[in-house]
Design a protein around this motif. Structure first.
Motif, PDB file in Angstrom:
ATOM      1  N   ILE A 288     -13.471   6.440  13.029  1.00  0.00           N
ATOM      2  CA  ILE A 288     -14.583   5.347  12.946  1.00  0.00           C
ATOM      3  C   ILE A 288     -14.426   4.123  12.435  1.00  0.00           C
ATOM      4  O   ILE A 288     -14.578   2.907  12.879  1.00  0.00           O
ATOM      5  N   ALA A 289     -13.917   4.181  11.078  1.00  0.00           N
ATOM      6  CA  ALA A 289     -13.579   3.070  10.068  1.00  0.00           C
ATOM      7  C   ALA A 289     -12.378   2.402  10.807  1.00  0.00           C
ATOM      8  O   ALA A 289     -12.516   0.938  10.759  1.00  0.00           O
ATOM      9  N   LEU A 290     -11.536   2.837  11.521  1.00  0.00           N
ATOM     10  CA  LEU A 290     -10.409   2.384  12.143  1.00  0.00           C
ATOM     11  C   LEU A 290     -10.810   1.447  13.124  1.00  0.00           C
ATOM     12  O   LEU A 290     -10.577   0.176  13.476  1.00  0.00           O
ATOM     13  N   GLY A 317     -19.163   9.930   1.064  1.00  0.00           N
ATOM     14  CA  GLY A 317     -17.997  10.919   0.508  1.00  0.00           C
ATOM     15  C   GLY A 317     -16.649  10.854   1.107  1.00  0.00           C
ATOM     16  O   GLY A 317     -15.779  11.655   0.776  1.00  0.00           O
ATOM     17  N   PHE A 318     -16.566  10.210   2.337  1.00  0.00           N
ATOM     18  CA  PHE A 318     -15.464  10.302   2.985  1.00  0.00           C
ATOM     19  C   PHE A 318     -14.230   9.441   2.239  1.00  0.00           C
ATOM     20  O   PHE A 318     -14.505   8.477   2.124  1.00  0.00           O
ATOM     21  N   THR A 319     -13.011   9.865   2.420  1.00  0.00           N
ATOM     22  CA  THR A 319     -11.886   9.114   2.162  1.00  0.00           C
ATOM     23  C   THR A 319     -11.463   8.557   3.609  1.00  0.00           C
ATOM     24  O   THR A 319     -11.247   9.371   4.546  1.00  0.00           O
ATOM     25  N   LEU A 320     -11.183   7.238   3.506  1.00  0.00           N
ATOM     26  CA  LEU A 320     -10.963   6.362   4.858  1.00  0.00           C
ATOM     27  C   LEU A 320      -9.343   6.207   5.319  1.00  0.00           C
ATOM     28  O   LEU A 320      -9.226   5.355   6.188  1.00  0.00           O
ATOM     29  N   TYR A 321      -8.636   6.899   4.450  1.00  0.00           N
ATOM     30  CA  TYR A 321      -7.221   6.638   4.867  1.00  0.00           C
ATOM     31  C   TYR A 321      -6.445   7.863   4.648  1.00  0.00           C
ATOM     32  O   TYR A 321      -6.633   8.619   3.795  1.00  0.00           O
ATOM     33  N   HIS A 322      -5.351   7.924   5.308  1.00  0.00           N
ATOM     34  CA  HIS A 322      -4.358   9.110   5.180  1.00  0.00           C
ATOM     35  C   HIS A 322      -3.095   8.557   5.612  1.00  0.00           C
ATOM     36  O   HIS A 322      -2.766   7.656   6.501  1.00  0.00           O
ATOM     37  N   ASP A 323      -2.191   9.120   4.824  1.00  0.00           N
ATOM     38  CA  ASP A 323      -0.612   8.638   4.730  1.00  0.00           C
ATOM     39  C   ASP A 323      -0.108   8.855   6.464  1.00  0.00           C
ATOM     40  O   ASP A 323       0.703   7.985   6.918  1.00  0.00           O
ATOM     41  N   SER A 324      -0.923   9.859   7.093  1.00  0.00           N
ATOM     42  CA  SER A 324      -0.325   9.815   8.630  1.00  0.00           C
ATOM     43  C   SER A 324      -0.417   8.785   9.353  1.00  0.00           C
ATOM     44  O   SER A 324       0.209   8.362  10.379  1.00  0.00           O
ATOM     45  N   LEU A 325      -1.620   7.971   9.025  1.00  0.00           N
ATOM     46  CA  LEU A 325      -1.730   6.547   9.846  1.00  0.00           C
ATOM     47  C   LEU A 325      -0.654   5.660   9.718  1.00  0.00           C
ATOM     48  O   LEU A 325      -0.401   5.117  10.922  1.00  0.00           O
ATOM     49  N   ALA A 326       0.142   5.575   8.833  1.00  0.00           N
ATOM     50  CA  ALA A 326       1.206   4.668   8.622  1.00  0.00           C
ATOM     51  C   ALA A 326       2.513   5.277   8.709  1.00  0.00           C
ATOM     52  O   ALA A 326       3.429   4.630   8.992  1.00  0.00           O
ATOM     53  N   ALA A 327       2.497   6.477   9.000  1.00  0.00           N
ATOM     54  CA  ALA A 327       3.709   7.274   9.340  1.00  0.00           C
ATOM     55  C   ALA A 327       4.630   6.593  10.315  1.00  0.00           C
ATOM     56  O   ALA A 327       3.804   6.410  11.408  1.00  0.00           O
ATOM     57  N   ASN A 328       5.856   6.853  10.430  1.00  0.00           N
ATOM     58  CA  ASN A 328       6.958   6.289  11.562  1.00  0.00           C
ATOM     59  C   ASN A 328       6.293   5.067  11.926  1.00  0.00           C
ATOM     60  O   ASN A 328       6.359   4.736  13.173  1.00  0.00           O
ATOM     61  N   ASP A 329       6.033   4.269  11.137  1.00  0.00           N
ATOM     62  CA  ASP A 329       5.965   2.632  11.313  1.00  0.00           C
ATOM     63  C   ASP A 329       4.539   2.567  12.278  1.00  0.00           C
ATOM     64  O   ASP A 329       4.575   1.741  13.330  1.00  0.00           O
ATOM     65  N   VAL A 370      -4.246  -3.034  15.734  1.00  0.00           N
ATOM     66  CA  VAL A 370      -4.440  -1.464  15.031  1.00  0.00           C
ATOM     67  C   VAL A 370      -3.680  -1.487  13.847  1.00  0.00           C
ATOM     68  O   VAL A 370      -4.164  -0.974  12.820  1.00  0.00           O
ATOM     69  N   LYS A 371      -2.458  -1.898  13.709  1.00  0.00           N
ATOM     70  CA  LYS A 371      -1.589  -2.008  12.568  1.00  0.00           C
ATOM     71  C   LYS A 371      -2.288  -2.317  11.404  1.00  0.00           C
ATOM     72  O   LYS A 371      -2.332  -2.052  10.114  1.00  0.00           O
ATOM     73  N   LEU A 372      -2.858  -3.724  11.631  1.00  0.00           N
ATOM     74  CA  LEU A 372      -3.540  -4.332  10.642  1.00  0.00           C
ATOM     75  C   LEU A 372      -4.697  -3.777  10.190  1.00  0.00           C
ATOM     76  O   LEU A 372      -5.028  -3.788   9.093  1.00  0.00           O
ATOM     77  N   ALA A 373      -5.481  -3.134  11.115  1.00  0.00           N
ATOM     78  CA  ALA A 373      -6.755  -2.067  10.588  1.00  0.00           C
ATOM     79  C   ALA A 373      -6.052  -1.214  10.014  1.00  0.00           C
ATOM     80  O   ALA A 373      -7.228  -0.704   9.008  1.00  0.00           O
ATOM     81  N   VAL A 374      -5.225  -0.537  10.003  1.00  0.00           N
ATOM     82  CA  VAL A 374      -4.542   0.636   9.256  1.00  0.00           C
ATOM     83  C   VAL A 374      -4.186  -0.112   7.720  1.00  0.00           C
ATOM     84  O   VAL A 374      -4.573   0.625   6.756  1.00  0.00           O
ATOM     85  N   ASP A 375      -3.785  -1.060   7.722  1.00  0.00           N
ATOM     86  CA  ASP A 375      -3.496  -1.703   6.262  1.00  0.00           C
ATOM     87  C   ASP A 375      -4.697  -2.173   5.826  1.00  0.00           C
ATOM     88  O   ASP A 375      -4.776  -1.748   4.273  1.00  0.00           O
ATOM     89  N   ARG A 376      -5.787  -2.320   6.477  1.00  0.00           N
ATOM     90  CA  ARG A 376      -6.943  -2.600   5.868  1.00  0.00           C
ATOM     91  C   ARG A 376      -7.522  -1.365   5.194  1.00  0.00           C
ATOM     92  O   ARG A 376      -8.332  -1.310   3.927  1.00  0.00           O
ATOM     93  N   LEU A 377      -7.497  -0.239   5.759  1.00  0.00           N
ATOM     94  CA  LEU A 377      -8.063   0.940   5.708  1.00  0.00           C
ATOM     95  C   LEU A 377      -7.295   1.550   4.075  1.00  0.00           C
ATOM     96  O   LEU A 377      -8.103   2.028   3.532  1.00  0.00           O
TER      97      LEU A 377
END
Length: 382
Positions: A288-290, A317-329, A370-377
């Motif tokens: 949703i955040a993305l 209480g949600f965490t809105l980022y996970h490393d899997s979002l940015a993995a493998n570029d 989408v990539k920019l949105a990941v960076d924002r999260l």
């Protein structure tokens, strides 16, 4: 050329009953439903299956069910109450589907009888699927035990299991004959499971009901503090929005649009990438955040609006980022988008936000945004 054209309609109707202490001897809602359902004169049977996590936290449950059915002459309770694992494991490992099918056969559950599943959304998915393929469909009853299954997945019409590493690759559209939402099950949820399902309420509010979104903003801290009356209202309002959409739109998803999957294309991929360490609702909150930030970057909603959404999710209480979002570029996300396209029959249709309270369907995605949105999260972790 000779052609016989055939067309028919089959009406579907079921009630979602909100109650407490379902198997208390004073609560007649369940037995009254079974007694009055279907054609008179048939001896009905019922087989119960319980999510192991629920059985552990509510150890009284099997005995309560047996006592509840004592003295009933019209309903035969199967001798065994099966306890199977919950969570995505029960959808990933086919041995559990086989066990349900074997029990349906062993206890003679026919098309006048019932399979009742007590558990979270994944458990209900698997048992529902087993029920739908046995005898080409035996009647199934859902008794959801999590916030997410009471306000969304458990009140819908989908059943399924995972296959070939793909979520819900095998499945059916088949409504239950009834859903019983017992708020007593919510009291034993962990904080993660309590919180997780609220993301589906945020989702449906964002695409359909601005006043509900504003209500969620107002009551977010109360829900985070586990105030039961507020949670019960959220569940009722969310379930109503979900079921109203299903009945008024495309319940069996014959078309390509799936607005109720706002935030889900990334969520489904995140679940797999984390080996399901991320709960479905937690992944949906990230999704949703993305998609909300993507909506902002696309020029559809304001920065203020996307910040309101992120603030609500963080208050819950949600965490809105996970490393899997940015993995493998971030190419794993691109793969998830293509898998979602395949799941929809080849044409990509996802929902983003036109404004708060109104979704907008798009058929193309600018992956650079989408990539920019990941960076924002990632910045939300600060």
């Amino acid at each position: 050329m000779n052609v016989i054209q055939q067309a028919f309609q089959v009406p579907f109707s079921f009630n979602i009953i909100f109650t407490q202490n379902l198997f208390s001897s004073e609560n007649k809602a369940f037995i009254n439903f079974l007694t009055n359902f279907g054609e008179p004169g048939f001896q009905k049977k019922i087989l119960f299956l319980i999510d192991a996590g629920v059985a552990e936290k509510h150890q009284y449950l099997p005995e309560s069910i047996k006592q509840y059915f004592q003295g009933q002459t019209q309903i035969d309770l199967a001798d065994e109450i099966l306890v199977l694992p919950g969570g995505e494991l029960v959808k990933n490992d086919s041995q559990y589907l086989d066990k349900v099918l074997l029990a349906i056969n062993q206890y003679g559950i026919d098309r006048h009888s019932f399979v009742a599943a007590i558990g979270g959304g994944a458990f209900l998915d698997m048992v529902g699927y087993a029920s739908c393929i046995a005898h080409r469909g035996v009647k199934h009853i859902r008794i959801p035990t999590t916030v997410l299954s009471q306000n969304d997945s458990g009140v819908g019409v989908k059943n399924g299991v995972n296959f070939l590493g793909k979520k819900n690759f095998l499945g059916t559209f088949a409504p239950p004959v009834a859903v019983f939402n017992d708020s007593n099950f919510l009291t034993s949820l962990s904080d993660r499971d309590w919180r997780s399902g609220i993301s589906e309420a945020v989702k449906v509010a964002l695409i359909k009901d601005l006043p509900f979104f504003e209500w969620l903003e107002t009551h977010a801290q109360a829900m985070a503090n586990r105030e039961m009356n507020v949670m019960n209202e959220q569940i009722f309002r969310s379930a109503a929005l979900h079921t109203n959409h299903i009945s008024s739109g495309d319940p069996f998803e014959m078309g390509s649009a799936r607005p109720l999957d706002f935030g889900h294309w990334a969520a489904h991929k995140l679940e797999y990438l984390s080996n399901f360490e991320i709960r479905h609702g937690e992944a949906v909150a990230i999704g949703i955040a993305l998609d909300s930030v993507y909506s902002e970057l696309s020029g559809l909603i304001s920065n203020e609006d996307s910040n309101r959404i992120i603030r609500l999710l963080k208050t819950l209480g949600f965490t809105l980022y996970h490393d899997s979002l940015a993995a493998n570029d971030k190419l794993n996300l691109w793969e998830g988008l293509n898998e979602f396209r395949e799941h929809l029959g080849g044409r990509l249709t996802i929902t983003i936000l036109e404004k708060l309270g109104k979704g907008k369907e798009i058929h193309e995605v600018d992956f650079d945004l989408v990539k920019l949105a990941v960076d924002r999260l990632k910045l939300t972790l600060d």
